[in-house]
Design an enzyme around this catalytic site. Structure first.
Site, short mmCIF file in Angstrom:
data_model
loop_
_atom_site.label_atom_id
_atom_site.label_comp_id
_atom_site.label_asym_id
_atom_site.label_seq_id
_atom_site.Cartn_x
_atom_site.Cartn_y
_atom_site.Cartn_z
N ARG A 156 0.81 -1.28 0.10
CA ARG A 156 0.01 -0.08 -0.21
C ARG A 156 0.72 1.20 -0.03
NH1 ARG A 156 -4.12 -0.97 4.74
NH2 ARG A 156 -2.51 -2.36 5.56
N LYS A 205 9.10 -0.81 2.65
CA LYS A 205 8.23 0.14 3.70
C LYS A 205 9.28 0.36 4.83
CE LYS A 205 5.08 -1.60 6.25
NZ LYS A 205 3.81 -2.13 6.39
N LYS A 249 28.35 25.55 2.51
CA LYS A 249 28.25 24.15 2.41
C LYS A 249 29.96 23.90 2.53
CE LYS A 249 29.99 22.23 -0.84
NZ LYS A 249 30.54 21.58 -2.33
N ASN A 302 33.62 27.31 -6.62
CA ASN A 302 34.43 26.38 -6.36
C ASN A 302 34.44 25.19 -7.24
OD1 ASN A 302 31.66 26.00 -5.74
ND2 ASN A 302 32.07 24.44 -4.37
N SER A 321 35.23 46.08 -3.91
CA SER A 321 34.00 45.43 -4.28
C SER A 321 33.92 45.18 -5.68
CB SER A 321 32.90 46.59 -4.00
OG SER A 321 32.63 46.84 -2.79
#
Ligand code: UD1
Ligand code: MG
Length: 450
Positions: A17, A24, A336, A371, A408
């Site tokens: 199901r 499952k 990350k 990166n 900048s």
């Protein structure tokens, strides 16, 4: 004297199901497979050894088991002939001779270690069989506990029950504790003369009674006994798990402003005096130190966050993030595999991947660590007290020294020594009056005069 315990986890069900390619018990609640929740409760209840009875995806379930429990044994049940038949598939493990054998279902992840420990206590107290029962709001489909006062006479499966027996609301959770020295003798006498022609584990109740052995019931909350058969059940179990964990977090001193909107993983570790704003999601592998605030709409996964840090709103921390105390990570920042030093700031619209940032450094808005070249990943190393101006691209591999300053809009492709200034952009050109000329020409074009 401490008693030894084997847990036999039944996980051979088809799970039809779920309509899934995956078996499952590998579906997840709180970022952890269902069967892993069961193994965790079994361990907490003092299990010494684990046997998993598997069917579909046997290798994947076995690998998960091996990752969690030393010396776990897996047994394949090739034909699905009932719960007693499934337990007997683990005959070799049971025959090793444990004081207690706990039979658990791999798709019933909320069962608490406290309930299992209580069932084991009944064995220590002389019972040969202890059934975990519950009062069902709707008993349809469950095995009914047929009692005489406090004594359990038998468990009657729904399909075999008389209309009168079906009115009983005290039900079998399926979880059972068996005297380990007697378990095989009881199980081997179970037959399959019943409505489903299955070998029912529940028959050991009557067999033990006929032997004059003690049979007990311990009661659990219905919520603990919920098994997962459908995606709807999976969502309900997730909901109940989250509700329980939110309450535990708040009781442990964590502020949740809108608890219903915060989602934890099974291993999320948060210290007291952390404030979590609405709509925050914790994936697996997160720890958060005291005094930290996680602002709204942040997604955090595989991250170690120190004390007195501010994260978000709208921050995304991915695996390998390591944030030292008093650092600041602001809105629309993705991090990350990066270490951010003490007191460092990365406040707006930035991607830091495969990088390290030293203490007190400031990363300006819109900074990107480049990166990845399409094939390989490279590291960016930024020292202490450095300043990276807004909208800079740091093309890795690259090193920016202590106290260095990046103007900048720079594209930084070469290392910047300690305390140096790097400006990697075209010099500004200014032409007096030329702006007004352009405006006049554009206005004329809009009015259709050219
Ligand atoms: C079982 C109990 C019932 C209880 C109910 C609670 C029996 C005979 N009945 O019924 O009293 O109220 O659970 O949910 O025990 N499994 C195998 N191999 C098999 C059969 C089952 O591994 O051959 C596993 C299933 O994957 C599942 C568990 O055992 O995890 C229970 O099997 P299921 O068929 O769901 O039993 P129920 O009919 O629900
Ligand atoms: Mg069932």
């Amino acid at each position: 004297m401490t008693r030894t315990c084997l847990s036999v986890v039944l996980a051979a069900g088809e799970g039809t199901r779920m309509k899934s390619r995956r078996t499952k018990v590998l579906h997840e609640v709180a970022g952890r497979p269902l069967v892993a929740h069961v193994l965790a409760s079994a361990a907490e209840a003092g299990t010494d050894a684990v046997a998993i009875v598997v069917g579909r995806d046997a290798e994947a379930v076995a690998a998960l088991g091996r990752g969690m429990v030393d010396g776990v044994q897996c047994f394949e049940q090739t034909e699905r002939l009932g719960t007693a038949h499934a337990v007997v598939a683990a005959r070799a493990a049971i025959a090793e001779g444990y004081d207690d054998v706990l039979v658990l279902f791999g798709d019933t992840p909320l069962l608490s270690a406290a309930t299992l420990s209580e069932a084991r206590r009944q064995l220590a107290d002389g019972a040969a069989v202890c059934v975990v029962g519950f009062e069902a709001a709707d008993p349809a489909g469950y095995g009914r506990l047929l009692m005489d006062g406090a004594e359990l006479l038998a468990i009657r499966e729904d399909k075999d029950a008389t209309p009168e027996e079906r009115r009983v609301r005290l039900c079998n959770s399926g979880v059972m504790a068996l005297d380990g020295r007697r378990a095989l003798s009881l199980l081997d006498r179970v037959g399959n003369a019943n409505a489903k022609a299955e070998f029912y584990l529940t028959d050991v109740v009557e067999i033990a009674r006929a032997d004059g052995l003690g049979v007990r019931v311990v009661l659990a909350d219905e919520a603990e006994t919920l098994g997962v058969n459908t995606r709807g059940d999976l969502a309900l179990v997730e909901h109940l798990w989250q509700e329980r964990r939110r309450a535990e977090m708040m009781a442990a001193g964590v502020t949740l402003i809108a608890p219903q909107t915060v989602f934890f993983s099974a291993d999320t570790a948060i210290e007291a005096d952390v404030v979590i704003e609405p709509n925050v999601v914790f994936g697996p592998g997160v720890s958060v130190g005291s005094g930290t605030v996680i602002h709204a709409f942040s997604h955090v996964e595989g991250a170690r966050i120190g004390a007195d840090v501010a994260i978000g709103p709208y921050a995304r921390l991915r695996p390998g993030t390591d944030i030292e105390p008093k650092a600041r990570v602001g809105n629309f920042v993705e991090i990350k595999n990066t270490k951010l030093g003490t007191g460092a700031k990365v406040n707006h619209l930035t991607y830091l991947g495969d990088a390290s940032v030293g203490p007190r450094s400031n990363i300006g808005a819109g900074t990107i660590t480049c990166n990845y070249d399409g094939y390989n990943k490279y590291r960016t190393s930024i020292g202490a007290d450095a300043f990276v101006g807004s909208n800079s691209s740091l093309v890795a591999p690259v090193v920016i020294g202590d106290g260095a300053y990046v103007g900048s809009g720079s594209v930084v492709t070469e290392d910047v020594p300690d305390e140096a200034l790097a400006v990697g952009r075209a010099r500004q050109v200014t032409k007096p009056g030329r702006g007004a000329e352009i405006n006049a020409r554009n206005a004329a074009r809009k009015a259709g005069r050219t």
